[in-house]
Motif scaffolding. Structure first.
Motif, PDB file in Angstrom:
ATOM      1  N   MET A 221     -32.173 -20.678  -8.155  1.00 29.06           N
ATOM      2  CA  MET A 221     -30.769 -20.675  -8.565  1.00 29.06           C
ATOM      3  C   MET A 221     -30.374 -22.054  -9.070  1.00 29.06           C
ATOM      4  O   MET A 221     -29.619 -22.170 -10.045  1.00 29.06           O
TER       5      MET A 221
ATOM      6  N   GLN B 156     -12.023  -5.761   2.304  1.00 29.32           N
ATOM      7  CA  GLN B 156     -12.527  -6.643   1.254  1.00 29.32           C
ATOM      8  C   GLN B 156     -12.817  -5.874  -0.032  1.00 29.32           C
ATOM      9  O   GLN B 156     -12.403  -6.282  -1.124  1.00 29.32           O
TER      10      GLN B 156
ATOM     11  N   VAL C  68     -20.222 -20.560  -4.665  1.00 25.80           N
ATOM     12  CA  VAL C  68     -20.184 -19.351  -3.841  1.00 25.80           C
ATOM     13  C   VAL C  68     -21.538 -18.642  -3.880  1.00 25.80           C
ATOM     14  O   VAL C  68     -22.063 -18.194  -2.847  1.00 25.80           O
ATOM     15  N   MET C  69     -22.147 -18.574  -5.074  1.00 32.27           N
ATOM     16  CA  MET C  69     -23.428 -17.886  -5.187  1.00 32.27           C
ATOM     17  C   MET C  69     -24.535 -18.611  -4.432  1.00 32.27           C
ATOM     18  O   MET C  69     -25.336 -17.994  -3.722  1.00 32.27           O
TER      19      MET C  69
ATOM     20  N   MET D 267     -23.445  -8.122  -1.409  1.00 28.76           N
ATOM     21  CA  MET D 267     -23.173  -9.049  -0.312  1.00 28.76           C
ATOM     22  C   MET D 267     -22.743  -8.314   0.947  1.00 28.76           C
ATOM     23  O   MET D 267     -23.120  -8.688   2.049  1.00 28.76           O
ATOM     24  N   ILE D 268     -21.937  -7.279   0.765  1.00 30.00           N
ATOM     25  CA  ILE D 268     -21.296  -6.648   1.918  1.00 30.00           C
ATOM     26  C   ILE D 268     -22.208  -5.661   2.622  1.00 30.00           C
ATOM     27  O   ILE D 268     -22.209  -5.556   3.856  1.00 30.00           O
TER      28      ILE D 268
ATOM     29  N   ARG E 224     -19.001 -15.002   3.171  1.00 27.16           N
ATOM     30  CA  ARG E 224     -19.482 -15.141   1.792  1.00 27.16           C
ATOM     31  C   ARG E 224     -18.847 -14.094   0.882  1.00 27.16           C
ATOM     32  O   ARG E 224     -18.586 -14.369  -0.287  1.00 27.16           O
ATOM     33  N   SER E 225     -18.562 -12.909   1.421  1.00 22.84           N
ATOM     34  CA  SER E 225     -17.919 -11.936   0.541  1.00 22.84           C
ATOM     35  C   SER E 225     -16.434 -12.252   0.377  1.00 22.84           C
ATOM     36  O   SER E 225     -15.861 -11.974  -0.681  1.00 22.84           O
ATOM     37  N   VAL E 226     -15.813 -12.854   1.403  1.00 22.32           N
ATOM     38  CA  VAL E 226     -14.431 -13.306   1.227  1.00 22.32           C
ATOM     39  C   VAL E 226     -14.389 -14.384   0.146  1.00 22.32           C
ATOM     40  O   VAL E 226     -13.500 -14.393  -0.714  1.00 22.32           O
TER      41      VAL E 226
ATOM     42  N   ILE F 118     -20.415  -7.787  -5.167  1.00 26.35           N
ATOM     43  CA  ILE F 118     -19.738  -7.798  -3.863  1.00 26.35           C
ATOM     44  C   ILE F 118     -20.325  -6.716  -2.956  1.00 26.35           C
ATOM     45  O   ILE F 118     -20.473  -6.918  -1.744  1.00 26.35           O
TER      46      ILE F 118
ATOM     47  N   VAL G 129     -10.789  -6.216  -3.774  1.00 27.89           N
ATOM     48  CA  VAL G 129     -11.381  -6.439  -5.089  1.00 27.89           C
ATOM     49  C   VAL G 129     -10.983  -5.303  -6.034  1.00 27.89           C
ATOM     50  O   VAL G 129     -10.630  -5.541  -7.193  1.00 27.89           O
TER      51      VAL G 129
ATOM     52  N   ILE H 101      -7.424  -5.904  -7.167  1.00 33.37           N
ATOM     53  CA  ILE H 101      -7.317  -6.990  -8.153  1.00 33.37           C
ATOM     54  C   ILE H 101      -7.774  -6.494  -9.522  1.00 33.37           C
ATOM     55  O   ILE H 101      -7.132  -6.762 -10.545  1.00 33.37           O
TER      56      ILE H 101
ATOM     57  N   ASP I  30     -26.608  -5.972   5.054  1.00 31.13           N
ATOM     58  CA  ASP I  30     -27.035  -6.118   6.449  1.00 31.13           C
ATOM     59  C   ASP I  30     -26.981  -4.805   7.237  1.00 31.13           C
ATOM     60  O   ASP I  30     -27.255  -4.801   8.445  1.00 31.13           O
TER      61      ASP I  30
ATOM     62  N   SER J  13     -24.049 -18.327  -0.705  1.00 34.47           N
ATOM     63  CA  SER J  13     -24.431 -16.999  -0.224  1.00 34.47           C
ATOM     64  C   SER J  13     -25.929 -16.899  -0.013  1.00 34.47           C
ATOM     65  O   SER J  13     -26.402 -16.317   0.962  1.00 34.47           O
TER      66      SER J  13
ATOM     67  N   ARG K 214     -21.825 -13.951   6.861  1.00 34.91           N
ATOM     68  CA  ARG K 214     -21.951 -12.849   5.906  1.00 34.91           C
ATOM     69  C   ARG K 214     -20.605 -12.259   5.549  1.00 34.91           C
ATOM     70  O   ARG K 214     -20.403 -11.773   4.436  1.00 34.91           O
ATOM     71  N   VAL K 215     -19.686 -12.255   6.505  1.00 33.08           N
ATOM     72  CA  VAL K 215     -18.334 -11.821   6.175  1.00 33.08           C
ATOM     73  C   VAL K 215     -17.692 -12.851   5.245  1.00 33.08           C
ATOM     74  O   VAL K 215     -17.075 -12.512   4.236  1.00 33.08           O
TER      75      VAL K 215
ATOM     76  N   MET L  48     -16.445 -14.621  -2.303  1.00 29.60           N
ATOM     77  CA  MET L  48     -16.647 -13.933  -3.576  1.00 29.60           C
ATOM     78  C   MET L  48     -15.326 -13.344  -4.067  1.00 29.60           C
ATOM     79  O   MET L  48     -15.042 -13.361  -5.278  1.00 29.60           O
ATOM     80  N   ILE L  49     -14.522 -12.820  -3.148  1.00 27.92           N
ATOM     81  CA  ILE L  49     -13.193 -12.327  -3.539  1.00 27.92           C
ATOM     82  C   ILE L  49     -12.373 -13.473  -4.118  1.00 27.92           C
ATOM     83  O   ILE L  49     -11.685 -13.315  -5.133  1.00 27.92           O
TER      84      ILE L  49
ATOM     85  N   PHE M 237     -12.925  -4.598   8.225  1.00 27.58           N
ATOM     86  CA  PHE M 237     -12.571  -5.678   7.318  1.00 27.58           C
ATOM     87  C   PHE M 237     -13.432  -5.660   6.052  1.00 27.58           C
ATOM     88  O   PHE M 237     -12.983  -6.059   4.980  1.00 27.58           O
ATOM     89  N   LYS M 238     -14.673  -5.188   6.188  1.00 28.17           N
ATOM     90  CA  LYS M 238     -15.488  -5.009   4.984  1.00 28.17           C
ATOM     91  C   LYS M 238     -14.811  -4.011   4.047  1.00 28.17           C
ATOM     92  O   LYS M 238     -14.850  -4.165   2.821  1.00 28.17           O
TER      93      LYS M 238
END
Lengths: 391, 391, 391
Positions: B160, C365, A346-347, C351-352, A156-158, C348, C369, C372, C355, A350, A153-154, A160-161, C361-362
């Motif tokens: 998807m 992240q 990525v999608m 995703m983050i 997948r968001s990385v 994002i 974003v 950027i 849960d 995830s 889960r960590v 996404m970045i 780290f979240k």
């Protein structure tokens, strides 16, 4: 590796291995019977003049198989000592060394499109092909396999970045006129720095503050293997096999372009599919092997870790290096095709990996998407202007 | 159905039913008082000349209600014997039979845009309207409803894949010049084959290797119903009601286009909203009925299963058939509007259904998105060139 | 606040507070030493002629800090009485009051682009910057923090609806010719009404039918604070600090545009980054403070609740008001840049946060974003036509 052992000898793949009886036991596996192709890939072009590209390609491809196998073996030897987190990280690092080396050479030659295509191609191949094949192969012998979903889960968001870092400069490119060239370069450099910093924090998170997010959930054999290599040997074998893999990949890549051209394939297909698959062959074999052994956390560490490393470490390093070694600077602009090739994997990753479980049909799903996207690249015609990525 | 019973009789909806007292009990429900509209939809146009399209439309729409109800009843009768997985599958199959028949006829007539619009419209209507209404209706009587989230998580990534299979050819279409027509057809055919193979594996996964992913979590009444139909009767009623539904849908669709034109609606609205809602009416009634009875796994089996079947089975079959029966081949190119109409429902469905719980507000959310997208189609002006999908 | 206390006095931030010893204790915190800037922001421009915009900007920014702090304090006081759900809602409401007031004034002046830019900018800033900073700060002192994921899962799909409601009219705008202007306005008004109705149902869901979805999971101090304010005082302080914040924000916004222009910043950067950050400063401080106290449900209630309120309540109200108070109607058309600025944060965040756990780290992240996307806006050149949003 003990001091005094010559690198040359070790590179030929025999003297160092023979010393250790356990290493020797490992090498009795039939996959190592392909080992003679490793020197052959080097020797044949020197001794036999005018070898066709196709032959070089096949020899180098066959040589990659035992190299990947020995690399998997040494990584696994290390994993019993260092924990799967560090081991997966090591594996991803050594697995991406060929990528970095090949890309640097292509960059120096000014083949920016090929570099960009292989970067997005490797991310796609890792998330769809390698993981899909691993889930499928693992699922054929295990009804359901588990892995540590917290780490995924960590990740997948990385990822996404990483996708956003590729989309943003590509969209920016649509808005700027040629005289805004300076702004575009500045944006790309800044994004590269943000990615590198994020990568450094990701390492800190994985190795220092939250390693338990990545510790194995799978019930694979946690007992040490029968034949345990000494630590220096395992490290040396890992390092040397990586070096040889890089060299062999280069031979392969050097010949694959001509081979593919003879076969009438488009540049997009060569860059995004062929080069990416070959460059990622070692990780593929390693990841699938781990999945078959029900060590799915190691599989994910390799496939996903490798994608993250390519996107957040290799790509920014290449971009920053391009200002010094390339004829013109590399950027992250990949066009609509490139955006799709990064965003869709990525999608779907995830969606599929977030629950920490895998089965054979998840593998089929990932492979289906890979196949659809490979077909897209296969049928895509070569464009006159920046052909691979931005038609 | 017992041997010797005439199909003609059964189609009129009375003789066969009367034989079984339990069927008769079922038919005492007020909804069946609309049954006379079933023969009326056929008889009126023959006896009364020049019936306006509006009248035909209303009669056919009223006739659909008892047909849907008897179909729900027979499906439920079967579900007590075959398990909810197979039952939901049966329901989705018989629910999509009208779609396939209508689309085949439209395809033969060369109405490719209408076929494409109704395919993406049905997927959207199932995921947003049918599921939204089910969650809302179910949530009005139950504070929180549960369903087997493992199956839903598999299904969302299959959806998807369906979205990607529509986006990829649409993006490809932007890159090719007219002379690349061959390449585009080849890509579309290959994607269709990949989808069919994926669908076959999905069936294998659902019915053979992982049926427990789809077994019910909801605490709905698992006891058999008071009036239990004999198996052959249930099957016969299901089959016949599906056939009648298909025929009735055709009358409806034949008249709805003229009706809508009189009312000044755009072609996009007709194809994506009106035809999709009417073609999906049986599933809607069935899915909402199951939600009210707290059998949410069956609701999802109908709504989501139907979407998957349309995307991975009906659409590829239509495309491959088009080479033989249509004046020109059908493809998956749907333009930016079509991409949105498939992608947004899949994304919001993934977010809403992944946790295996529903409540009334989740229903409101899905319905809100449906309303916004229907408004978009309603206000979208007709374009001169390929009006519905690709302006 | 007791009856008879003059508003003027209270606005100066001292007399009312001194009466209550507990309020006084609160005000001994060093952050309130900045309080003199609150009157200064008003007095200086009147007494000193020709104050440069930069000076006004700094004074107003410094004045915001104590105002935000007192607002946090009063919200927390109320949270011990009303539960975190209502408290978070109150906080979001009072936090967005400045937004609504500023936007109304900008709307009346015909600055439609600035209004649109600040709406999407605030959503982005809340989901990426405020939440990122909160997760980071909270994660520095707590290894892992928990929050009620059920509420977050509802909210992420509501945010997706918000994103769709911005994308749909923007895509529609690409299809219509100038003479279809009426259709575009009608679509925008309809979407606004759908959003307002959805928002009303969301309130009903949060406060009446499913408040337990939003009740705290975090183990923060549930004991009442040492110094407990009387209820009327807490309410009065909350209300007055909101009013002062709104006024102060206006001074700030009025001067920031000139300040930014002097510094050579683009309009996109001013609207999407600067104004959004300043307008959201109170929520930022409140959300981060709560995260440090391990009350992450309150943090999410502020940051996410504020985004939802902006998208589903403030934006539609502004649009509907624009027909009466603005020179021309406001719409939701934001171009491709605007779509990205809303869609990526929602994706994002989904995703983050799904849960129900956070760590440092979240936070990194989310901040990456944000960085950027801020860099994108910073380097984006001003376009001649509708410069901020739709180049």
């Amino acid at each position: 590796m003990r001091p005094g052992v010559d690198i040359e000898e070790a590179e030929n793949g025999s003297p160092d291995f023979m010393e250790s009886e356990t290493l020797w036991q490992t090498l009795k596996s039939p996959v190592y019977w392909l080992s003679p192709f490793i020197p052959a890939a080097w020797i044949v072009p020197y001794f036999v003049g005018g070898v066709p590209a196709d032959v070089k390609f096949v020899i180098a491809a066959l040589a990659l198989i035992p190299l990947s196998a020995i690399m998997v073996e040494s990584t696994e030897q290390l994993s019993h000592r260092s924990g799967e987190v560090l081991s997966g990280l090591l594996n991803a690092t050594f697995g991406n060394a060929p990528e970095l080396i090949i890309s640097m050479i292509a960059l120096k030659a000014g083949l920016l499109d090929v570099v960009k295509a292989s970067i997005i191609g490797v991310i796609q191949a890792n998330l769809l092909f390698v993981l899909g094949l691993s889930f499928l192969v693992g699922g054929l012998t295990h009804r359901s396999q588990n892995f540590n979903r917290r780490g995924v889960r960590v990740e997948r968001s990385v990822l996404m970045i990483a996708a956003i870092s590729i989309i943003i400069p590509s969209v920016f490119d649509n808005f700027v006129s040629p005289e805004m060239y300076q702004h575009e370069n500045a944006l790309n450099v800044c994004v590269a720095i943000v990615l590198l910093v994020t990568y450094a924090f990701n390492m800190l998170f994985m190795l220092k503050t939250h390693p338990h997010y990545y510790s194995p959930k799978s019930g694979g054999e946690s007992s040490p293997p029968d034949n345990c290599w000494p630590l220096p040997n395992a490290l040396a074998v890992l390092f040397l096999s990586s070096v040889m893999l890089a060299l062999m990949s280069e031979v392969l890549v050097g010949s694959v372009e001509e081979t593919a051209r003879n076969l009438g394939l488009s540049k997009a297909f060569i860059g995004i599919i062929i080069i990416a698959l070959i460059g990622g062959a070692p990780e593929s074999v390693a990841a699938v092997t781990m999945a078959r052994k029900n060590k799915l956390d190691l599989t994910l560490g390799i496939a996903v870790g490798s994608s993250i490393q390519i996107a957040l470490f290799v790509a920014p390093i290449l971009m920053l290096s391009s200002f010094f070694i390339a004829p013109k600077p590399l950027n992250f602009v990949v066009g609509n095709v490139g955006i799709m090739i990064v965003l869709f994997p990525v999608m779907i990753f995830s969606m599929i990996a977030a629950d920490g479980k895998s089965n054979w049909f998840k593998g089929i799903q990932l492979l289906s998407v890979y196949l659809i996207m490979a077909l897209f690249c296969y049928f895509l015609p070569d464009m006159p202007n920046t052909p691979i990525i931005k038609p």
